[in-house]
Design an enzyme around this catalytic site. Sequence first.
Site, short mmCIF file in Angstrom:
data_model
loop_
_atom_site.label_atom_id
_atom_site.label_comp_id
_atom_site.label_asym_id
_atom_site.label_seq_id
_atom_site.Cartn_x
_atom_site.Cartn_y
_atom_site.Cartn_z
N TYR A 1 41.42 46.73 26.34
CA TYR A 1 40.93 46.82 27.72
C TYR A 1 41.63 47.96 28.45
O TYR A 1 40.98 48.82 29.05
CB TYR A 1 41.17 45.48 28.43
CG TYR A 1 40.66 45.45 29.84
CD1 TYR A 1 39.30 45.33 30.10
CD2 TYR A 1 41.54 45.56 30.92
CE1 TYR A 1 38.83 45.31 31.41
CE2 TYR A 1 41.08 45.54 32.23
CZ TYR A 1 39.72 45.41 32.47
OH TYR A 1 39.26 45.38 33.75
N SER B 1 40.66 49.65 36.89
CA SER B 1 41.47 48.44 36.74
C SER B 1 42.91 48.77 37.06
O SER B 1 43.37 49.91 36.84
CB SER B 1 41.37 47.94 35.31
OG SER B 1 42.36 46.96 35.08
#
Length: 657
Positions: free
Chosen positions: A554, A541
């Site tokens: 996250y 990510s």
Amino acid sequence: MKNLWNDQEAAKYTTDLEQRVYSSRLLGADPSLVLHGGGNTSVKARETDIFGEPVDILYVKGSGWDLASIEVPGFTPIRMDHLVKLAGLEALSDLQMVNEMKTHQTIASAPSGSVEAILHAALPYRYVDHTHADAVVTITNTEGGEGRIRDIYGDGVVIIPYIMPGFDLARLVAERFAAEATERTQGMVLMNHGIFSFGETAREAYDRMISLVDKAERYLAAQNAWELPKAADKRAPSTAMIEIAELRHQVSAVAERPMLLRRHTGKAVMQFCDHPELARLSQQGPATPDHVIRTKRVPMLGRDVAAYEEAYRNYFEEHAAHARTPVKMLDPAPRVILDPDLGMITVGKTAKEASINADIYAHTMQIIQRAERLGGWKALPARDIFDMEYWELEQAKLRHGGSAPEFQGEVVLVTGAASGIGRACVDSLMTRGAAVVGLDIDPAIESLYPRPDFLGLVADVSDAVALRSALEQAVKRFGGLDMLVLNAGVFPGGTRIAELSDRVWDQVMRINLDANLMLMRECYPLLRVAPRYGRVVVIGSKNVPAPGPGAAAYSASKAALNQLARVAALEWGADGIRINSLHPDAVFDTGLWTEEVLQARAKHYEMTVEAYKTKNLLKTAVSSRDVAELAAAMCGSLFAKTTASQIPVDGGNDRVI
Ligand code: ZN
């Protein structure tokens, strides 16, 4: 043997050629008559050519078509006068024959006609049907088989001794038929090969095929050679996951390319593999010459791939010297493996090939055992089988074969494969020829692609038991694992640390981090024996290099995963396993991005949703497909010398740069 003719259905097929399509499909629908492209049919028709002159045409099954699904364009129209004239030649090589057929077809774009076209032309009937019916090849592959065929059919059929398909067979048939056929002739039996039937209508030829084969089946039943003894219940076969992956490694090394293995452990298979005379029964040859091209002359017994390779090389050397034309050895790897513990393992360059080989050998096992009950299985001599395996037409195909897709013969496991980036990865890898195992908690995964090179399994990646079971199923279906795409993940909506609950934190860590550790650990023994070395792609990510507020769980989970991947690259480099990460950002066609999350993020940046979507230096939207293509490239030769790389796929981000 069931006659499937249905008047109502048949009436929908009006022309002679359409009737040919209808009854060909009926033959193709019964695997005890033809399997996967085996058998062929034809119809003769008179047409008018471009000059308005009459021309007689043979419509014969074109190569590459399967009787079960054939359509009108699957029949190749060839000029009859030319075929009949060819049948009168003294000699013609098979390559010349193919050329003559190709240059005398009346639709240039039609496929090449079956090599049995001259034979079809030589038979004086409008409709000609040819199958490799199990019952007939069973009887003709026994001691005294010809006498039995005579007993069953009397003068209802002309019997042709074994001769390889091609011009010589067509010539022999033309001769024998002219000499022996009477008004009572309904068909023709080709010893060790199959059966023909003929008729003036599609129905007549079909009815005769069914009744001829039915007689053979009844004969076998009367001799107590049709019903095989029920297989006893055995203990459940072990999963043998690592053993199978290692076997695949060896088979692929001998084949000099990655191969897929498919395992079968049904009762009938296990019983055959346990047969006290397995070696004698299995090491003679195939039931019909057509099969040797797919399954090789004989299966491999046990797990000694080197011994099989040596035996194959000896078989090649013994017979190559007598070949009619110079031949090049095929890869000496087995296509069928029989082992008392593993059961039957079939091998193919593709999942479809492995599955076809399984169907062929399942029938072969039955045929062998019935022939044995009838008085003794007796296949063709090795030399005849060799001539078929090394047929000049097959050798020509090898010379002209195109290059294989990049990942043909390789297996990839993708997590979170039912939607978004995961699904796009499935597509990108499948397009490159890989067999794909897709895991997802969404049951839609099971029916995502109903095709032999896709296995969709419902599994929660954080459930160790479900994961192990999925890997076992993957190895049973494809033989191992070459690539792993770690994609499944969760992205809870923006929550500041001050409000972040332990429950959310734990859940995000469990799925985005712990599950991937487990996957890497469980897959490692499989990746280690991947024929072209294992590859892992981590869908990371942007939040790894550039975390955002409100995404603590996250960002932390992805950063930890990133560190895990770097350690794996250090530990697994010696095994040749490469692990690379890509860091996507702002991929909005994924399940993570609900409208709610999207609006929240846009609001956070004080932007419209539209502006938020192209909020990058290149002002471009990044799609799942863009990410998937990079993931596939990371598994390919472009990244062959790269491990532990991290590549952004985000349209350019000044915080990442
Ligand atoms: Zn045939």
